[in-house]
Structure formats: C-alpha cells, structure tokens
Design a protein around this motif. Structure first.
Motif, PDB file in Angstrom:
ATOM      1  N   TYR A  61       0.819  -1.217   0.000  1.00 40.06           N
ATOM      2  CA  TYR A  61       0.000   0.000   0.000  1.00 40.06           C
ATOM      3  C   TYR A  61       0.851   1.264   0.000  1.00 40.06           C
ATOM      4  CZ  TYR A  61       1.523   0.126   4.787  1.00 40.06           C
ATOM      5  OH  TYR A  61       2.330   0.169   5.887  1.00 40.06           O
ATOM      6  N   ASP A  62       2.136   1.144   0.357  1.00 41.97           N
ATOM      7  CA  ASP A  62       2.936   2.336   0.666  1.00 41.97           C
ATOM      8  C   ASP A  62       3.604   2.964  -0.561  1.00 41.97           C
ATOM      9  OD1 ASP A  62       4.166   4.089   2.691  1.00 41.97           O
ATOM     10  OD2 ASP A  62       6.018   3.185   1.942  1.00 41.97           O
ATOM     11  N   ALA A  63       3.975   2.139  -1.545  1.00 43.84           N
ATOM     12  CA  ALA A  63       4.742   2.686  -2.679  1.00 43.84           C
ATOM     13  C   ALA A  63       3.840   3.470  -3.629  1.00 43.84           C
ATOM     14  CB  ALA A  63       5.425   1.544  -3.417  1.00 43.84           C
ATOM     15  N   LYS A  64       4.431   4.484  -4.242  1.00 49.09           N
ATOM     16  CA  LYS A  64       3.688   5.335  -5.169  1.00 49.09           C
ATOM     17  C   LYS A  64       3.243   4.525  -6.389  1.00 49.09           C
ATOM     18  CE  LYS A  64       4.484   9.741  -7.032  1.00 49.09           C
ATOM     19  NZ  LYS A  64       5.562  10.298  -7.808  1.00 49.09           N
ATOM     20  N   PRO A  65       1.971   4.603  -6.760  1.00 50.75           N
ATOM     21  CA  PRO A  65       1.513   3.833  -7.926  1.00 50.75           C
ATOM     22  C   PRO A  65       2.352   4.147  -9.170  1.00 50.75           C
ATOM     23  CG  PRO A  65      -0.354   4.758  -6.741  1.00 50.75           C
ATOM     24  CD  PRO A  65       0.884   5.332  -6.110  1.00 50.75           C
ATOM     25  N   GLY A  66       2.583   3.122  -9.954  1.00 48.13           N
ATOM     26  CA  GLY A  66       3.333   3.304 -11.197  1.00 48.13           C
ATOM     27  C   GLY A  66       4.828   3.112 -11.027  1.00 48.13           C
ATOM     28  N   THR A  67       5.299   3.005  -9.792  1.00 46.07           N
ATOM     29  CA  THR A  67       6.747   2.825  -9.587  1.00 46.07           C
ATOM     30  C   THR A  67       7.106   1.334  -9.642  1.00 46.07           C
ATOM     31  OG1 THR A  67       6.457   2.687  -7.189  1.00 46.07           O
ATOM     32  CG2 THR A  67       6.931   4.872  -8.101  1.00 46.07           C
ATOM     33  N   GLN A  68       8.416   1.106  -9.819  1.00 47.38           N
ATOM     34  CA  GLN A  68       8.907  -0.280  -9.767  1.00 47.38           C
ATOM     35  C   GLN A  68       8.699  -0.846  -8.366  1.00 47.38           C
ATOM     36  OE1 GLN A  68       9.604  -1.609 -12.469  1.00 47.38           O
ATOM     37  NE2 GLN A  68      11.260  -0.696 -13.625  1.00 47.38           N
ATOM     38  N   LYS A  69       8.832   0.007  -7.365  1.00 42.37           N
ATOM     39  CA  LYS A  69       8.642  -0.454  -5.988  1.00 42.37           C
ATOM     40  C   LYS A  69       7.232  -1.013  -5.807  1.00 42.37           C
ATOM     41  CE  LYS A  69      11.773   2.635  -3.516  1.00 42.37           C
ATOM     42  NZ  LYS A  69      11.915   3.781  -2.625  1.00 42.37           N
ATOM     43  N   ALA A  70       6.242  -0.266  -6.320  1.00 41.82           N
ATOM     44  CA  ALA A  70       4.849  -0.718  -6.166  1.00 41.82           C
ATOM     45  C   ALA A  70       4.643  -2.037  -6.915  1.00 41.82           C
ATOM     46  CB  ALA A  70       3.901   0.352  -6.685  1.00 41.82           C
ATOM     47  N   LYS A  71       5.139  -2.085  -8.148  1.00 45.19           N
ATOM     48  CA  LYS A  71       4.911  -3.271  -8.979  1.00 45.19           C
ATOM     49  C   LYS A  71       5.540  -4.524  -8.357  1.00 45.19           C
ATOM     50  CE  LYS A  71       6.115  -5.062 -13.521  1.00 45.19           C
ATOM     51  NZ  LYS A  71       6.742  -4.781 -14.808  1.00 45.19           N
ATOM     52  N   TYR A  72       6.838  -4.417  -7.989  1.00 47.21           N
ATOM     53  CA  TYR A  72       7.528  -5.619  -7.510  1.00 47.21           C
ATOM     54  C   TYR A  72       7.142  -5.983  -6.078  1.00 47.21           C
ATOM     55  CZ  TYR A  72       9.725  -6.037 -11.922  1.00 47.21           C
ATOM     56  OH  TYR A  72       9.896  -6.237 -13.265  1.00 47.21           O
ATOM     57  N   ASN A  73       6.722  -4.985  -5.290  1.00 48.06           N
ATOM     58  CA  ASN A  73       6.219  -5.283  -3.948  1.00 48.06           C
ATOM     59  C   ASN A  73       5.002  -6.204  -4.048  1.00 48.06           C
ATOM     60  OD1 ASN A  73       5.531  -3.268  -0.985  1.00 48.06           O
ATOM     61  ND2 ASN A  73       4.884  -5.315  -1.463  1.00 48.06           N
ATOM     62  N   VAL A  74       4.048  -5.805  -4.882  1.00 46.55           N
ATOM     63  CA  VAL A  74       2.795  -6.580  -4.974  1.00 46.55           C
ATOM     64  C   VAL A  74       3.063  -7.963  -5.599  1.00 46.55           C
ATOM     65  CG1 VAL A  74       0.480  -6.604  -5.986  1.00 46.55           C
ATOM     66  CG2 VAL A  74       1.391  -4.500  -4.984  1.00 46.55           C
ATOM     67  N   LEU A  75       3.890  -7.991  -6.645  1.00 46.46           N
ATOM     68  CA  LEU A  75       4.216  -9.289  -7.265  1.00 46.46           C
ATOM     69  C   LEU A  75       4.961 -10.188  -6.284  1.00 46.46           C
ATOM     70  CD1 LEU A  75       5.479  -8.182 -10.815  1.00 46.46           C
ATOM     71  CD2 LEU A  75       3.393  -9.463 -10.289  1.00 46.46           C
ATOM     72  N   GLY A  76       5.938  -9.600  -5.576  1.00 50.19           N
ATOM     73  CA  GLY A  76       6.741 -10.386  -4.631  1.00 50.19           C
ATOM     74  C   GLY A  76       5.880 -10.926  -3.505  1.00 50.19           C
ATOM     75  N   ASN A  77       4.995 -10.079  -2.983  1.00 53.22           N
ATOM     76  CA  ASN A  77       4.107 -10.514  -1.896  1.00 53.22           C
ATOM     77  C   ASN A  77       3.320 -11.749  -2.317  1.00 53.22           C
ATOM     78  OD1 ASN A  77       1.301 -10.538  -0.664  1.00 53.22           O
ATOM     79  ND2 ASN A  77       2.352  -9.168   0.742  1.00 53.22           N
ATOM     80  N   PRO A 348      10.539  -1.705  -0.277  1.00 53.15           N
ATOM     81  CA  PRO A 348      10.232  -3.090   0.105  1.00 53.15           C
ATOM     82  C   PRO A 348      11.024  -4.149  -0.679  1.00 53.15           C
ATOM     83  CG  PRO A 348       8.597  -2.302  -1.472  1.00 53.15           C
ATOM     84  CD  PRO A 348       9.614  -1.208  -1.334  1.00 53.15           C
ATOM     85  N   GLY A 349      12.341  -4.073  -0.612  1.00 49.10           N
ATOM     86  CA  GLY A 349      13.171  -4.944  -1.445  1.00 49.10           C
ATOM     87  C   GLY A 349      13.164  -6.401  -1.035  1.00 49.10           C
ATOM     88  N   LEU A 350      13.033  -6.658   0.272  1.00 45.67           N
ATOM     89  CA  LEU A 350      12.978  -8.057   0.709  1.00 45.67           C
ATOM     90  C   LEU A 350      11.714  -8.704   0.135  1.00 45.67           C
ATOM     91  CD1 LEU A 350      14.044 -10.342   2.592  1.00 45.67           C
ATOM     92  CD2 LEU A 350      12.631  -9.339   4.385  1.00 45.67           C
ATOM     93  N   THR A 351      10.594  -7.991   0.279  1.00 49.15           N
ATOM     94  CA  THR A 351       9.314  -8.498  -0.250  1.00 49.15           C
ATOM     95  C   THR A 351       9.395  -8.675  -1.765  1.00 49.15           C
ATOM     96  OG1 THR A 351       8.284  -7.105   1.427  1.00 49.15           O
ATOM     97  CG2 THR A 351       6.822  -8.050  -0.238  1.00 49.15           C
ATOM     98  N   SER A 352      10.064  -7.731  -2.413  1.00 51.28           N
ATOM     99  CA  SER A 352      10.107  -7.742  -3.882  1.00 51.28           C
ATOM    100  C   SER A 352      11.090  -8.764  -4.433  1.00 51.28           C
ATOM    101  CB  SER A 352      10.538  -6.357  -4.393  1.00 51.28           C
ATOM    102  OG  SER A 352       9.752  -5.341  -3.833  1.00 51.28           O
ATOM    103  N   SER A 353      12.009  -9.253  -3.586  1.00 51.48           N
ATOM    104  CA  SER A 353      13.149 -10.032  -4.107  1.00 51.48           C
ATOM    105  C   SER A 353      12.749 -11.255  -4.948  1.00 51.48           C
ATOM    106  CB  SER A 353      14.106 -10.417  -2.978  1.00 51.48           C
ATOM    107  OG  SER A 353      13.467 -11.206  -2.005  1.00 51.48           O
ATOM    108  N   PRO A 354      11.711 -12.021  -4.580  1.00 53.04           N
ATOM    109  CA  PRO A 354      11.401 -13.161  -5.461  1.00 53.04           C
ATOM    110  C   PRO A 354      10.969 -12.702  -6.854  1.00 53.04           C
ATOM    111  CG  PRO A 354      10.151 -13.305  -3.392  1.00 53.04           C
ATOM    112  CD  PRO A 354      10.810 -11.965  -3.411  1.00 53.04           C
ATOM    113  N   ALA A 355      10.245 -11.588  -6.907  1.00 56.74           N
ATOM    114  CA  ALA A 355       9.754 -11.103  -8.209  1.00 56.74           C
ATOM    115  C   ALA A 355      10.894 -10.466  -9.002  1.00 56.74           C
ATOM    116  CB  ALA A 355       8.626 -10.095  -7.996  1.00 56.74           C
ATOM    117  N   ILE A 356      11.783  -9.743  -8.314  1.00 60.72           N
ATOM    118  CA  ILE A 356      12.919  -9.144  -9.025  1.00 60.72           C
ATOM    119  C   ILE A 356      13.823 -10.259  -9.563  1.00 60.72           C
ATOM    120  CG2 ILE A 356      15.000  -7.728  -8.780  1.00 60.72           C
ATOM    121  CD1 ILE A 356      13.570  -6.079  -6.650  1.00 60.72           C
ATOM    122  N   GLY A 357      14.059 -11.278  -8.720  1.00 67.11           N
ATOM    123  CA  GLY A 357      14.916 -12.394  -9.140  1.00 67.11           C
ATOM    124  C   GLY A 357      14.342 -13.102 -10.359  1.00 67.11           C
TER     125      GLY A 357
END
Ligand SMILES: Cc1cc2nc3c(=O)[nH]c(=O)nc-3n(C[C@H](O)[C@H](O)[C@H](O)COP(=O)(O)OP(=O)(O)OC[C@H]3O[C@@H](n4cnc5c(N)ncnc54)[C@H](O)[C@@H]3O)c2cc1C
Length: 495
Positions: A61-77, A348-357
């Motif tokens: 919920y925290d990352a600004k919409p449209g950012t990589q942080k938002a995208k990979y946070n939700v995918l990683g979660n 949220p890089g820890l959360t995003s890590s599976p999706a980034i990987g």
C-alpha cells in the motif's frame, strides 16, 4: 590456514552481491542451462541490507503507484507463500496495521487504502477503535483507527536469503565469498570481464545486485548513472517473553523519510522496535547511536506505551540503499548490453526479491537464448530445528545423530548437530555470525556469551583450521589472540 583459491573462470552469468536479491536472482538463473557464479565481497552471503531490516513482507500500500517499488512489492508478496513453501522457510501472515493516534489521520489512512488499491493490493480496510483493540489489546489507548492490511506478513530475512542461496547452489550456481568486485569492463568481443578479490571472471552477462554499492558497479560501465544515499535505521530487539504482546506488525503513518517507526513481532518470537531514518555518509557505518535509539524508543512508545527496557536483548542498525532516483533501477542498462541492474533496492526490497529475481533471470535467459534446466529442483529442506521438535521427534533425532543430544546454545536450544550441518551445507557457514544466522545460536538472551567457545571449537574442527583463525565475520574479526599454554604446557597444567 584455510586454502584460498584464485579463480580465472569463464561462465555465462556473473551475479554481483549475495543479498536477498542476488540470491533470488541466482536461484532463478539456475532454472536455465546457464553457468552462473555469484561474487560476494563479504565473508558470507547476507551481510548487507538483507541481514538487518524489519523482516516484513509488505502488502504494497505504501509505494507510489506506477513505480517499480509498487509493482515488484505486490508481485513479490504474491510469490512469498510458494517460495517459502519450496524453500522450507518460516513465514507468518500476521497482517499489518497502520495506526493513527488522532482523528486527523483517518483521511491519510483513506489515501493509503486508495493508493494500495491502485497498486493492486487486495483486502485493505479501515478499522475503528473497537476492532483495533479487539485485535491488539496491548496497543496504546491513544490509537483511534487503523488501515488493516490482511496480506502483510513476517519472515526471517536471513533464513530466506540463505535458503535461496542453498537452493541455487544445489542447482549448480557457484558461490564465491570474499570476492569483492573491483572492476567491470567489456571487451571488443562483447564479453564482460569482472576483476575481483577472488580472481578474474569472464561472462556473457553480468547482473548487478550489489545493494549499497550497486551505484558504483553500474557507474563503472554505464553513463546512466545513479547514486546511493545511505539511510540508517536503528532498532531494539525485545525478548521472546513478550512474543504474544502484538499479533500484527504495527506501523504509524508514513513520513517522507519512509514507513516510520513500528513495533512488530518476528517469526522467531522476539519484538522489533524501529527503524529510524537518518541519512549518513558512510555506507558501512552500522553503529547504533544514543540519539537513534532514543528516537526509536520515543516513537515506538506511542504504539507500545510501556516498552520493557530491561528485556531489550540487543540493538542493531541496518542501512538502506536509498537511490537518488527514488525507485528501484531494474533491467538491462540502456548503454551496456547484457549488463543488468537491481540497483537502489531499498524497502520493500525483501518483499520484492522473489519477483525481481524471477524478472532479471528471465531477462538474462531471454537475451542469452538459454534453454530451461530440466534438472532444476525447487525444493530445499531446512536444517531440522531441535527446539521445534516434540519429545518423540527429539528421541528419533538423537538416535540417528547423537550430536542432537548436545545443546550448544541454551537460550535458543541449538544443538551441535545443527551447527555442524550449517557448516557442511552448500554455501555453508564459515564464521560465528554465519552459524548464528543459519541456526540462531547466539541470538538469544545471552547474545552468544555462553555458546561462543563451543561454536569456535566446532568451526575449527569442521574447517580444519586453528581456533585462532576462526572469525566472527571474516577479515580481521578473529576472536582469539593466542593460546595461554602451548600443547605440552597445557597437558602439564591439566595434570
Ligand atoms: C532498516 C531497513 C529496514 C528494511 N525493512 C524491510 C522490510 O521490512 N521489508 C522489506 O521488504 N524490505 C525491507 N528493507 C529492504 C530490504 O532489506 C532490502 O531491499 C533488500 O535486503 C535488498 O537486498 P539486496 O540483495 O539488493 O541488497 P543487500 O542485502 O545489501 O546485498 C548486497 C550484497 O552485495 C554485496 N556487495 C556490495 N558491493 C560488492 C562488490 N563490489 N562486490 C561483491 N559484492 C558486493 C554486499 O556485501 C551485499 O552482501 C529494509 C532495509 C533496511 C536497511
């Protein structure tokens, strides 16, 4: 002396950095027929941001919409459950709460809910006092409403990172520690040469997952420069006696510096209070400071009114790789073919890590036209934990390995069998801190006061080195200086 290899190796892919992102990338690369090596500058993997953070699987919920942080946070979660099941890593969906202490904050909670919805986060709702105190009876009475994030969770960040690394190694990735990358260059044939403290490596592709140093690695090869602005966060850890005090991870309203100071249970039963957010110059300055800790306490006390300071077991800090672009830098550098970045991966890089990987490995495989690895084995088994076994399981464990009967760390009930296995595993422990992060030996109330001598001895036996050479975290961090007696004198003294 431990034998030190100097490499001169040619591979398909070099991953720089063995944090959560580098290890997840390496694991995903091993799904393909690619010869991959991971270079880590520290004496162990998981020595950067991935070892010192709040350990929350953020909803998004925290990352600004449209950012990589938002995208990979939700995918990683969304990926966390599957990855943790495959890798046998403890994960708890404990929910997150963003609490406001005044009615004025409710509008901000609504904005966060809306932002979360735009990011694709399900199950967000705003709850009032009654529901809040039903869920969290120990929360400060000043609290008046909260955003409930049902998809928030907690995980052990080092077990998660190490599990990714072990599984990658089991699937063929080679890990080189003490391998600081000093130069990256591309020759006229298009191959990358990476000069490191462990030797020179040549590869078709390079993936930069160097965390706090990801800017320096990128800026060696690309004109698309970015800069890391290190941002320190300081924490308290409270004893397991308070494990049941809070159920959810409890945030306060975010500020422009981040998600604010929170109070959260950990999967291991302790409670974290922190982190602060202080911009600093030195990327390696992981000190805790009186001012930082005072701030954690001051703001933490808004959530948990009477923080039991006599039950603080330790304090620590972690440094965020905050990027001047204010977002993750992911993908192939536009002016450096087959050089890929995972730069500026802060929370949220820890959360995003599976999706980034998964994303980076897919990109590399695509560009190298790599075939899937038919032998990829996604399952990894954790070291069986004596403290979690019932009486019958303990008896069975001891019957199959008598070292299970020898408890080395009393606070966390860690046995000699677990410590020896942590050393023998792929990408095994080589230091006292390595043992700690793989088994929890030394993480309890006495903070390694009791178990260190025995752990030194086991490391010395398993690695065939003198106890004088055993280190806490590599380099010069030796624990022992000299023997009080030489062998003969020792025998004499004992008689
Ligand atoms: C205080 C704090 C709280 C956080 N809380 C959360 C949270 O609750 N939830 C969440 O999702 N995220 C959180 N994060 C973010 C998360 O921890 C990071 O985004 C994530 O760990 C980044 O992983 P990484 O692999 O990119 O970086 P790192 O873990 O820093 O790994 C980078 C690795 O590269 C190595 N390296 C550096 N330079 C070189 C070189 N030249 N050669 C070889 N190796 C090199 C380093 O030694 C290191 O091991 C938090 C971070 C901090 C600091």
């Amino acid at each position: 002396m431990q034998k030190r290899l100097v490499y001169n190796l040619m591979v398909d892919v070099i991953v720089i950095g063995g944090g959560a992102v580098g290890c997840a990338t390496a694991r995903n690369l091993s799904r393909f027929r690619l010869k991959t090596v991971l270079l880590e500058k520290a004496s162990d993997i998981c020595e950067g941001q991935s070892k010192a953070n709040t350990a929350i699987v953020h909803g998004g919920y925290d990352a600004k919409p449209g950012t990589q942080k938002a995208k990979y946070n939700v995918l990683g979660n969304r990926m966390f459950q599957k990855v943790c099941s495959e890798l046998d890593v403890p994960l708890k969906w404990n929910t997150s709460l963003v609490v406001t202490f005044s009615e004025d904050g409710i509008e901000k909670l609504e904005q966060l809910r809306e932002q979360g919805r735009q990011n694709g986060v399900p199950k967000l709702s705003i709850i009032g006092r009654d529901e809040l105190f039903r869920r969290e009876p120990n929360l400060s009475r000043e609290a008046c409403a909260a955003l409930l994030v049902e998809t928030g969770g907690i995980v052990c960040p080092y077990e998660f990172t190490i599990a990714n690394a072990e599984n990658a190694a089991e699937n063929g990735v080679r890990f080189c520690r003490n391998a600081e990358v000093r130069k990256v260059s591309r020759d006229e044939t298009g191959f990358w040469t990476v000069e490191s403290a462990a030797g020179t490596f040549t590869a078709r592709a390079v993936v930069n997952c160097a965390g706090l140093y990801s800017d320096r690695i990128n800026n060696m090869v690309s004109e698309e420069k970015f800069h890391i602005l290190p941002r320190r966060g300081e924490y308290y850890i409270i004893d397991k006696r308070y494990a049941d005090t809070f159920h959810a991870s409890i945030f306060q309203l975010p500020t422009k510096m981040g998600k604010g100071i929170l109070v959260t249970p950990t999967v291991d039963g302790t409670i974290l209070i922190g982190p602060t957010a202080e911009d600093i110059d030195d990327r390696d300055d992981t000190r805790t400071t009186p001012a930082g800790l005072a701030k954690s306490l001051k703001f933490g006390s808004r959530t948990w009114e009477h923080i039991p300071l006599r039950d603080v077991i330790t304090t620590f800090s972690g440094i965020r790789a905050h990027c001047d672009k204010n977002d993750f830098i992911l993908g192939e550098a536009p002016d450096a073919p087959l050089f890929f970045n995972a730069g500026g991966v802060e929370s949220p890089g820890l959360t995003s890590s599976p999706a980034i990987g998964e994303f980076l490995a897919g990109l590399v495989a695509d560009r190298l036209h790599a075939e899937p690895n038919p032998n990829f084995q996604p399952v990894r088994h954790a070291i069986p934990k004596f403290r979690e076994m019932d009486a019958a399981q303990r008896e069975k464990a001891i019957a199959s390995n008598p070292d299970y009967a020898k408890v080395v760390c009393r606070c966390e009930t860690v046995t000699e069998a677990e410590i020896r296995e942590a050393i023998r595993r792929p990408v095994g422990a080589r230091t006292i801190d390595g043992i700690k992060r793989r088994t929890r030996a030394g993480m309890g109330r006495c903070q390694a006061g009791f178990c260190t001598p025995r752990t030194v001895q086991i490391l010395s036996e398993e690695l065939h080195i003198s106890p004088l050479e055993v280190t806490k975290f590599g380099g010069n961090s030796k624990l022992l200086q000299s023997y009080l007696f030489t062998k003969g004198e020792d025998d004499h003294a004992q008689r």
